[in-house]
Scaffold this motif. Structure first.
Motif, short mmCIF file in Angstrom:
data_model
loop_
_atom_site.label_atom_id
_atom_site.label_comp_id
_atom_site.label_asym_id
_atom_site.label_seq_id
_atom_site.Cartn_x
_atom_site.Cartn_y
_atom_site.Cartn_z
N THR A 404 37.88 47.51 42.04
CA THR A 404 37.90 48.27 43.29
C THR A 404 39.18 47.95 44.04
N LYS A 405 39.87 49.01 44.46
CA LYS A 405 41.10 48.78 45.23
C LYS A 405 40.76 48.55 46.69
N GLU A 406 41.34 47.50 47.27
CA GLU A 406 41.20 47.21 48.70
C GLU A 406 42.57 47.26 49.35
N MET A 407 42.59 47.62 50.60
CA MET A 407 43.85 47.64 51.35
C MET A 407 44.15 46.24 51.87
N VAL A 408 45.43 45.90 51.88
CA VAL A 408 45.84 44.66 52.53
C VAL A 408 45.52 44.81 54.01
N PRO A 409 44.79 43.88 54.62
CA PRO A 409 44.40 44.03 56.03
C PRO A 409 45.61 44.16 56.94
N GLN A 410 45.47 45.00 57.96
CA GLN A 410 46.52 45.14 58.96
C GLN A 410 46.53 43.92 59.88
N GLY A 411 47.69 43.64 60.48
CA GLY A 411 47.84 42.44 61.30
C GLY A 411 46.83 42.35 62.43
#
Length: 578
Positions: A404-411
């Motif tokens: 599953t692809k996850e997004m790198v969390p935003q700051g």
């Protein structure tokens, strides 16, 4: 119908009375029964001694794992050699340890069994388990391994023992010193045999096996069956019985496999953000090289994480200290290489993080299998660059699972999560631990002039000011294509922003005469080009040289990196091969 005898009697009646059941269907039914026995039988039904069963009961063990359910009865009832294929974390130590302990002649204080394993950590873990299993019987087990003063091990061997657990290098050393006599060995166990061969212990294993009696039971446990293992079994095993309880390259079902995509310069910031989003993280971060483990661990420590590294340059005392802190959860993150993490038996990992994906799918299975143990769920997270997305697709096919692809969390998302976790901890904290009334005078003297809003602002600024400044203007670290590396998201490295994924052919002046193997070649390339993530293709090892395929975008970097390189005293040379 809960016991093995009940089940077998039931099917015996069916087979005897129903003459219309054909042999193929009977075989199908039988296989279905056998495949489910591990979930139905208990240790009491395997035939182990009451004393060993008592130890298992004290440890809280009732039901054997699949590999234990199949191997324990077989070893107890047979003197034939055995090949058992099972992944790491499936209970292999008990699978061979329990039946061998059961068959040891306690009155004979001589070495009746030797266990060979690849690393010091695994050697100590096996020894610890065997001590627990034999808690109620008088059996002595001695570990021998490198990185420890040899005189202590010599003293333990001199006192006499029933079993020896050792690494090939130290065992061979003791044999050469004539301090380890294997002439009375009845059981030879090779644990993680594939890994021992990968680590280059073939010569030592050949020398050790030559010192054991011809009449013995050899038990080989391995996760895979590469050609080297097949060759070893052909030379030293006599028509071995084979047990396989797991599909090759298959991962555990209670592990979620995920990945995030970022650019090479932002791999570490992406790791930090992921760790910050999981305040309860208890994880191993896998890196390719020793130097990389040191660098990443140093960065994590400098950024305030409870982290440390585990690699081959540590002394045994240092390794024991690091692993002891990690097992006690004094460390949340351990940064390690694949080899260094062997034998690290921790059952409560929440995450396994791949800072670099391994080239071998079996290594991925081994890594990810360190979480999701003991019936718990776990997460295997790969932090990759855009060029590695094809590798994820290959892994999905090879290890038979979906990623599953996850997004790198935003700051800001990370900051809010950290702030929320901190405030939850404050709200739940036991205020009775500090007697405010006793120090009210000095508190009022120092802070009484501040309003509620000013006081709150000062405390929060002190606790979270630096983190807020760091994250408030942070950039998006997500990257979906190689072009994202060229749009200013971090400094450009040599080789970054190149187009295409073509493979070029190279030649290196190492071959069979240098005992080169594919995994060693990949390690050599990684070690000499640590700043790049070079994709490797086919490898053709010949007598005096090796032809291999690698990402054609890095021709100049590869050739330049090896100009001053050496390997076992040889100057290395890499050139393009047309």
């Amino acid at each position: 119908m809960n016991t093995l005898s009940d089940i077998m009697e039931f099917y015996y009646v069916i087979f005897q009375q129903d003459k219309y059941l054909g042999p193929s269907y009977k075989m199908y039914i039988t296989k279905k029964v056998i495949s489910n026995l591990s979930f139905m039988i208990t240790f009491k039904e395997t035939g182990l001694k009451p004393e060993i069963l008592k130890s298992l009961d004290e440890m809280g063990f009732e039901t054997p794992t699949p590999i234990q359910a199949e191997t324990i009865p077989y070893i107890l009832d047979s003197t034939n050699d055995l090949i058992a294929l099972a992944q790491t974390g499936t209970g292999k130590t008990a699978a061979f340890g329990l039946p061998v302990l059961n068959k040891i002649e306690i009155n004979k204080k001589e070495i009746q069994s030797i266990v060979l394993c690849p690393t010091r950590e695994l050697c100590l873990q096996i020894t610890s388990d065997l001590h627990k299993f034999s808690n109620n019987i008088d059996i002595t087990v001695v570990p021998v391994y490198g990185g420890e003063p040899i005189y202590r091990q010599l003293g333990a061997l001199k006192k006499g023992c029933h079993m020896v657990v050792g690494t090939p290098g130290r065992v061979n050393d003791l044999i050469n010193r004539e301090k380890l006599d294997l002439s009375s060995v009845r059981f030879l166990i090779l644990d993680e045999a594939d890994e021992m061969l990968k680590m280059g212990f073939k010569d030592e294993m050949d020398a050790i096996l030559a010192q054991t009696p011809a009449m013995k039971q050899t038990l080989l446990f391995s996760a895979t069956m590469p050609p080297d293992i097949a060759s070893l079994t052909g030379r030293y095993m006599n028509t071995p019985h084979k047990i396989s309880v797991t599909s090759q390259n298959k991962t555990a079902e209670n592990i979620d496999h995920k990945y995030m995509v970022t650019s090479p310069p932002t791999l570490y910031p992406a790791l930090r953000r992921f760790a910050d989003m999981h305040s309860d993280i208890y994880s191993i971060v896998f890196c390719r090289t020793r130097q990389e483990t040191k660098d990443i661990a140093d960065k994590l420590i400098a950024d305030g994480y409870n982290a440390d590294s585990l690699h081959g340059d540590l002394s045994q005392g240092q390794r024991d200290l690091v692993m002891g802190r990690f097992r006690k959860k004094h460390l949340q993150i351990l940064v390690a290489t694949d080899v260094a993490a062997r034998g690290l038996d921790v059952t409560e990992l929440t995450h396994v993080i791949h800072y670099h994906l391994p080239d071998d799918p079996e290594n991925y299975v081994h890594r990810s299998g360190r979480t999701g143990r003991a019936g718990k769920s776990g997460i295997s997270m790969a932090i990759i660059t855009p060029g590695e997305q094809r590798k994820i697709k290959m892994l999905e096919r090879q290890v038979k699972t979906n990623f599953t692809k996850e997004m790198v969390p935003q700051g800001k998302e990370v900051f809010k999560r950290r702030l929320s976790t901190y405030l939850d901890n404050v709200a739940e904290f036991d205020e009775q631990k500090f007697p405010v009334a006793e120090f009210e005078e000095i508190i009022n003297e120092k802070l009484g002039h501040l309003s509620k809003e000013e006081l709150l602002n000062k405390f929060m600024s002190k606790e979270f000011g630096r983190i807020y400044q760091e994250y408030k203007n942070s950039t998006d670290l997500n990257s979906t294509t190689s072009s994202s590396q060229r749009k200013g998201r971090g400094p450009k490295k040599a080789g970054a922003g190149r187009k295409g994924n073509r493979l070029s052919r190279f030649s290196i002046n190492l071959g069979e005469k240098n005992n080169l193997r594919p995994d060693l070649l990949i390690n050599i390339i990684n070690r000499h080009t640590p700043e790049y993530k070079i994709r490797i293709g086919k490898i053709d090892i010949q007598n005096k040289h090796t032809v291999f395929e690698a990402d054609g975008n890095y021709e100049k970097e590869l050739i330049k990196a090896f100009r001053k390189a050496r390997y076992k005293g040889n100057n290395l040379s890499v050139q393009t091969f047309r």
